[in-house]
Design a protein around this motif. Structure first.
Motif: not given
Length: 280
Positions: A75-76, A79, A85, A102-105, A110-111
């Motif tokens: 995810a990172g 991004v 971001a 994995e999840r990035w909001d 954050t992941v």
């Protein structure tokens, strides 16, 4: 609907787009990254989102329930390579990386992640020697993906020959370590079972409580997401399937409601979709 917005060629696709335009605040727009928002390049570390992608997403995201990027990348990484971001308008973007593991909001920056599968570490250690014994072609290389490992043949002298020759042995290696083999566009990925874009998308659509869903992808790895949208449609949730056109993956374009010409076509479609939503 503005005239410049491409029309799906199927009745179900037209119904899905009509539902999205009628109630955009209930719609989830989900997209693959590589080949959809970013061009396919020989070195995946050099992939970056199309220059117009962030602006198109930022124009659309405030008008819909959610925009989600669904990718096999960490995810990172998605991004960073996407430039997602800190962008005004993308405060509620979600990146489902590693097929949802994995999840990035964007709202928190954050992941979150589940524990890695032990088979990935075992394959990572074994794979270099395994490829040597298999007589891997010059130009075949390994991509470390954290929760998965991928073998690329695009740089080989005979990319398709290398791909076909390695598919069986790598499939056996995956099974030996409790993993599955996922073929893509000149890439063979070994990853844990139960991880695919369809599972990730379906779970996210349920979480959001979406009234409609649009998914855009370009590769064999997007077929589970296409199947998830088809299942949602059969259960009463309208949906649209968009293929980021590729002659390499007719399995995807044959099932799509609408095909566009690669990331540039996806960006143009998203831009027109945002305009149509505002004018509807």
């Amino acid at each position: 609907m503005v005239n410049s917005l491409p029309h799906p060629t199927t009745p179900t696709g037209r119904d899905g787009l009509a539902a999205l335009l009628a109630r955009p605040e209930k719609a989830v727009v989900a997209l693959d990254f590589d080949g959809t928002l970013a061009e396919i390049v020989p070195d995946p570390e050099q992939a970056r989102a199309h220059p117009g992608a962030v602006a198109a997403l930022a124009a659309l995201a405030p008008e819909v329930a959610s925009v989600a990027v669904v990718t096999g990348r960490p995810a990172g990484v998605a991004v960073r390579y996407g430039g997602f971001a800190g962008v005004p308008g993308l405060e509620h973007l979600v990146v489902l990386g590693h097929y949802g593991a994995e999840r990035w909001d964007a709202v928190t920056g954050t992941v979150r992640a589940v524990a890695p599968h032990p088979g990935v570490a075992s394959v990572r250690a074994e794979l270099p020697g395994f490829l040597d014994r298999a007589g891997a072609w010059p130009g075949v290389w390994i991509e470390e993906k954290g929760r998965a490992v991928a073998v690329h043949t695009r740089r080989a002298l005979e990319p398709e020959g290398a791909f076909e020759a390695l598919k069986g042995p790598l499939g056996d290696l995956a099974v030996a370590h409790g993993l599955v083999l996922e073929p893509g566009r000149m890439v063979l990925e070994l990853r844990p079972p139960g991880m695919d874009k369809g599972v990730a998308l379906a779970e996210y659509v349920r979480e959001v409580g979406a009234g409609s869903v649009l998914y855009a992808g370009d590769d064999l790895g997007d077929l589970p997401a296409f199947a998830a949208v088809e299942k949602l449609r059969s259960d009463g949730t309208p949906g649209v399937l968009v293929c980021s056109g590729s002659t390499e993956v007719p399995e995807l374009s044959d099932r799509a409601d609408l095909s566009v010409q690669g990331p540039a076509g996806v960006v143009a479609f998203l831009t027109e979709l945002a305009r149509a939503v505002r004018e509807a």
